[in-house]
Write an enzyme that holds these catalytic residues in place. Structure first.
Site, PDB file in Angstrom:
ATOM      1  N   PHE A  12      44.850  49.225  33.979  1.00  0.00           N
ATOM      2  CA  PHE A  12      44.670  49.986  34.786  1.00  0.00           C
ATOM      3  C   PHE A  12      46.239  49.817  35.656  1.00  0.00           C
ATOM      4  CE2 PHE A  12      44.058  48.129  39.605  1.00  0.00           C
ATOM      5  CZ  PHE A  12      44.333  49.713  39.984  1.00  0.00           C
ATOM      6  N   ASN A 101      53.052  32.667  23.823  1.00  0.00           N
ATOM      7  CA  ASN A 101      53.598  33.343  22.636  1.00  0.00           C
ATOM      8  C   ASN A 101      54.597  34.679  23.522  1.00  0.00           C
ATOM      9  OD1 ASN A 101      52.430  32.683  20.477  1.00  0.00           O
ATOM     10  ND2 ASN A 101      51.065  33.968  21.138  1.00  0.00           N
ATOM     11  N   TYR A 147      38.200  32.956  33.044  1.00  0.00           N
ATOM     12  CA  TYR A 147      39.958  33.162  33.404  1.00  0.00           C
ATOM     13  C   TYR A 147      40.385  33.027  34.636  1.00  0.00           C
ATOM     14  CZ  TYR A 147      41.971  37.787  36.975  1.00  0.00           C
ATOM     15  OH  TYR A 147      42.566  38.425  36.664  1.00  0.00           O
ATOM     16  N   LYS A 151      44.084  31.262  33.686  1.00  0.00           N
ATOM     17  CA  LYS A 151      45.782  31.826  34.306  1.00  0.00           C
ATOM     18  C   LYS A 151      46.064  30.222  35.547  1.00  0.00           C
ATOM     19  CE  LYS A 151      45.007  36.600  34.677  1.00  0.00           C
ATOM     20  NZ  LYS A 151      46.321  37.134  34.247  1.00  0.00           N
ATOM     21  N   ARG A 188      34.299  46.841  38.871  1.00  0.00           N
ATOM     22  CA  ARG A 188      34.819  45.821  39.875  1.00  0.00           C
ATOM     23  C   ARG A 188      34.073  47.029  41.368  1.00  0.00           C
ATOM     24  NH1 ARG A 188      40.642  44.450  37.736  1.00  0.00           N
ATOM     25  NH2 ARG A 188      40.398  46.342  36.494  1.00  0.00           N
TER      26      ARG A 188
HETATM   27  P1  NAD Z   1      43.184  46.101  32.817  1.00  0.00           P
HETATM   28  O1  NAD Z   1      42.311  45.613  32.212  1.00  0.00           O
HETATM   29  O2  NAD Z   1      43.191  47.187  33.001  1.00  0.00           O
HETATM   30  O3  NAD Z   1      44.590  45.450  31.904  1.00  0.00           O
HETATM   31  C1  NAD Z   1      44.147  44.278  31.259  1.00  0.00           C
HETATM   32  C2  NAD Z   1      44.786  45.332  29.995  1.00  0.00           C
HETATM   33  O4  NAD Z   1      45.502  43.861  29.057  1.00  0.00           O
HETATM   34  C3  NAD Z   1      44.116  46.540  29.090  1.00  0.00           C
HETATM   35  O5  NAD Z   1      44.844  47.329  28.784  1.00  0.00           O
HETATM   36  C4  NAD Z   1      43.891  45.124  27.890  1.00  0.00           C
HETATM   37  O6  NAD Z   1      43.318  46.628  26.704  1.00  0.00           O
HETATM   38  C5  NAD Z   1      44.562  44.466  27.841  1.00  0.00           C
HETATM   39  N1  NAD Z   1      44.573  43.031  26.375  1.00  0.00           N
HETATM   40  C6  NAD Z   1      43.783  42.690  26.327  1.00  0.00           C
HETATM   41  N2  NAD Z   1      44.010  41.012  26.277  1.00  0.00           N
HETATM   42  C7  NAD Z   1      44.827  41.592  25.354  1.00  0.00           C
HETATM   43  C8  NAD Z   1      45.618  40.594  24.108  1.00  0.00           C
HETATM   44  N3  NAD Z   1      45.088  39.576  23.982  1.00  0.00           N
HETATM   45  N4  NAD Z   1      46.872  40.956  24.058  1.00  0.00           N
HETATM   46  C9  NAD Z   1      47.275  42.728  23.923  1.00  0.00           C
HETATM   47  N5  NAD Z   1      46.610  43.008  25.369  1.00  0.00           N
HETATM   48  C10 NAD Z   1      45.830  42.826  26.054  1.00  0.00           C
HETATM   49  O7  NAD Z   1      43.462  44.938  33.937  1.00  0.00           O
HETATM   50  P2  NAD Z   1      44.307  45.297  35.718  1.00  0.00           P
HETATM   51  O8  NAD Z   1      43.658  44.965  36.066  1.00  0.00           O
HETATM   52  O9  NAD Z   1      45.192  46.288  35.158  1.00  0.00           O
HETATM   53  O10 NAD Z   1      44.698  43.754  35.341  1.00  0.00           O
HETATM   54  C11 NAD Z   1      46.265  43.395  34.769  1.00  0.00           C
HETATM   55  C12 NAD Z   1      46.581  41.914  35.390  1.00  0.00           C
HETATM   56  O11 NAD Z   1      46.406  42.013  36.326  1.00  0.00           O
HETATM   57  C13 NAD Z   1      46.197  41.031  34.371  1.00  0.00           C
HETATM   58  O12 NAD Z   1      46.522  39.992  33.680  1.00  0.00           O
HETATM   59  C14 NAD Z   1      45.206  40.404  35.493  1.00  0.00           C
HETATM   60  O13 NAD Z   1      44.721  39.311  35.342  1.00  0.00           O
HETATM   61  C15 NAD Z   1      45.775  41.002  36.777  1.00  0.00           C
HETATM   62  N6  NAD Z   1      44.985  41.500  37.492  1.00  0.00           N
HETATM   63  C16 NAD Z   1      44.586  41.529  38.174  1.00  0.00           C
HETATM   64  C17 NAD Z   1      44.078  41.932  39.757  1.00  0.00           C
HETATM   65  C18 NAD Z   1      42.905  43.497  39.886  1.00  0.00           C
HETATM   66  O14 NAD Z   1      42.874  43.586  40.825  1.00  0.00           O
HETATM   67  N7  NAD Z   1      43.062  44.682  39.001  1.00  0.00           N
HETATM   68  C19 NAD Z   1      43.525  41.547  40.425  1.00  0.00           C
HETATM   69  C20 NAD Z   1      44.312  40.210  40.198  1.00  0.00           C
HETATM   70  C21 NAD Z   1      45.255  39.587  38.816  1.00  0.00           C
HETATM   71  N1  UDP Z   2      30.341  43.670  44.629  1.00  0.00           N
HETATM   72  C1  UDP Z   2      28.922  44.173  44.736  1.00  0.00           C
HETATM   73  N2  UDP Z   2      28.558  45.170  44.297  1.00  0.00           N
HETATM   74  C2  UDP Z   2      29.213  45.681  43.061  1.00  0.00           C
HETATM   75  C3  UDP Z   2      29.753  45.379  42.627  1.00  0.00           C
HETATM   76  C4  UDP Z   2      30.332  44.121  43.285  1.00  0.00           C
HETATM   77  O1  UDP Z   2      28.351  44.211  45.396  1.00  0.00           O
HETATM   78  O2  UDP Z   2      28.768  47.288  42.694  1.00  0.00           O
HETATM   79  C5  UDP Z   2      30.270  42.462  45.016  1.00  0.00           C
HETATM   80  C6  UDP Z   2      30.540  41.210  43.887  1.00  0.00           C
HETATM   81  O3  UDP Z   2      30.131  40.344  44.364  1.00  0.00           O
HETATM   82  C7  UDP Z   2      31.736  40.485  45.177  1.00  0.00           C
HETATM   83  C8  UDP Z   2      32.706  41.784  46.090  1.00  0.00           C
HETATM   84  O4  UDP Z   2      31.732  42.665  45.470  1.00  0.00           O
HETATM   85  O5  UDP Z   2      31.560  40.071  46.316  1.00  0.00           O
HETATM   86  C9  UDP Z   2      33.784  42.134  44.894  1.00  0.00           C
HETATM   87  O6  UDP Z   2      33.681  41.724  43.164  1.00  0.00           O
HETATM   88  P1  UDP Z   2      34.413  42.213  42.313  1.00  0.00           P
HETATM   89  O7  UDP Z   2      33.590  41.952  40.646  1.00  0.00           O
HETATM   90  O8  UDP Z   2      35.154  43.965  42.424  1.00  0.00           O
HETATM   91  O9  UDP Z   2      35.988  41.548  41.383  1.00  0.00           O
HETATM   92  P2  UDP Z   2      36.331  39.919  42.611  1.00  0.00           P
HETATM   93  O10 UDP Z   2      37.176  40.166  43.736  1.00  0.00           O
HETATM   94  O11 UDP Z   2      35.206  38.828  42.423  1.00  0.00           O
HETATM   95  O12 UDP Z   2      36.727  39.778  40.981  1.00  0.00           O
END
Ligand code: NAD
Ligand code: UDP
Length: 313
Positions: A12, A101, A147, A151, A188
């Site tokens: 994403f 890596n 997770y 991290k 989510r």
């Molecule tokens: P996502 O799951 O859409 O994207 C993660 C991507 O990483 C995927 O395309 C997946 O296939 C790839 N991937 C996973 N393991 C892999 C591996 N071993 N080798 C190669 N590719 C691999 O998630 P996202 O929401 O785009 O999140 C991206 C980053 O941002 C992550 O590191 C996540 O922890 C961080 N992040 C996202 C959010 C959010 O709200 N979306 C919040 C906090 C942190």
């Molecule tokens: N949540 C919810 N209904 C749903 C999905 C999530 O009430 O269908 C709540 C979940 O319990 C959490 C918050 O929404 O309190 C955010 O959840 P999400 O999975 O989006 O991400 P988080 O912030 O917990 O990583």
């Protein structure tokens, strides 16, 4: 032309970042094993001569010769609670072995590195809003720990490499981000509620809906990521990136019902998820001061764009 590697580039956030970097004139290599991402997210970039997709797992030894690299954005890791609980071992390895890596790659190539960490390193926070200086309140063995703790390891590993090998790296802690290209079934809260609203099925609200989150629209986040990498004097720094406007989950549901005109009802489970953070809001004072960055898109505006995307796809 400068060369950029984006790990997790078919996910994403990664796919939006690849798009932005191509538009800014970089040559982008995208690493992804498609565990939680999709090639569809970058399909429209594949015809660009400046974009290369490489299906690879960053937890395996990196045997490719990529040539000179100027920048590495390391985003590869499952991110939604449903995903990382379905793939706990893969998540642990992506953020530990995978990050080591990528740190090695940065050391060997001299590339500038940005590591994507998360607000989850604060756990169920006892300090509110959360500043970068807060050490967190995290369970080492709960359902979210694969997770959160991996991290935290990724951050520690980055600081070992900065101190021992003098690499040029920075860490961003991303707070809940939403927008087009989030997988519809990633579990989510924003995608779940929009899909329920459009399908006319009830919203399932965990607990009593009083837990809070602060939602950042994807374009604002990508701008923050780019600034964290390209602003001078950010080596060794950690930045919270997120929108400081805080809403309860019930308020989020109400907004989505209003914006979609849905007749879906809300069903409260009465039970919170295990170790669910009860409050989450970034303090972005540092990002504002150092990066001159703050989100511009309101929750209503961002939700409207996301709803339009889900309606069309
Ligand atoms: P996502 O799951 O859409 O994207 C993660 C991507 O990483 C995927 O395309 C997946 O296939 C790839 N991937 C996973 N393991 C892999 C591996 N071993 N080798 C190669 N590719 C691999 O998630 P996202 O929401 O785009 O999140 C991206 C980053 O941002 C992550 O590191 C996540 O922890 C961080 N992040 C996202 C959010 C959010 O709200 N979306 C919040 C906090 C942190
Ligand atoms: N949540 C919810 N209904 C749903 C999905 C999530 O009430 O269908 C709540 C979940 O319990 C959490 C918050 O929404 O309190 C955010 O959840 P999400 O999975 O989006 O991400 P988080 O912030 O917990 O990583």
């Amino acid at each position: 032309m400068q060369n950029v590697l984006v790990t997790g580039g078919a996910g994403f956030i990664g796919s939006h970042l690849c798009d932005r970097l191509i538009r800014d004139g970089y040559k982008v290599i995208c690493f992804d094993n498609l565990l939680t991402g999709s090639k569809k997210n970058v399909e429209y970039l594949l015809s660009s001569p400046n974009f290369e997709f490489i299906e690879t797992d960053i937890t395996k030894p990196l045997s490719l010769n990529l040539g000179p690299l100027n920048y590495i954005f390391h985003l590869a890791s499952p991110a939604s609670p449903i995903d990382y609980q379905n793939y706990p071992e893969e998540t642990l390895l992506a953020n530990s072995v995978g990050t080591l890596n990528i740190l090695e790659l940065a050391r060997k190539t001299g590339a500038k590195l940005l590591i994507a960490s998360t607000s989850e390193v604060y756990g169920d926070p006892l300090e509110h809003p959360q500043k970068e200086t807060y050490f967190g309140n995290v369970n080492t063995f709960g359902p979210r720990s694969c997770y959160d703790e991996s991290k935290r390891f990724a951050e520690t590993a980055t600081y070992v490499y900065i101190r021992k090998y003098d690499i040029d790296a920075r860490v961003i802690r991303i707070f809940n981000t939403y927008g087009p290209k989030m997988q519809k079934d990633d579990g989510r809260v924003v995608s779940n509620f929009i899909m329920s609203a459009l399908g006319g099925i009830p919203f399932r609200i965990d607990g009593d809906g009083s837990q809070t989150r602060s939602f950042c629209y994807i374009d604002d986040l990508v701008e923050g990521i780019v600034k964290a990498m390209f602003t001078g004097r950010t080596r060794g720094e950690i930045f919270n990136l997120g929108n400081p406007d805080e809403f309860t989950i019930e308020e989020l549901a109400e907004k989505i019902i209003k914006l979609t005109g849905s007749k879906s009802e809300m069903i409260f489970s009465g039970k919170f998820r295990e170790n669910d953070p009860m409050r989450r809001r970034p303090d972005i004072t540092k990002a504002k001061a150092v990066l001159n960055w703050e989100p511009k898109i309101s929750l209503e505006e961002g939700l409207q764009k996301t709803i339009e995307y889900y309606k069309k796809s």
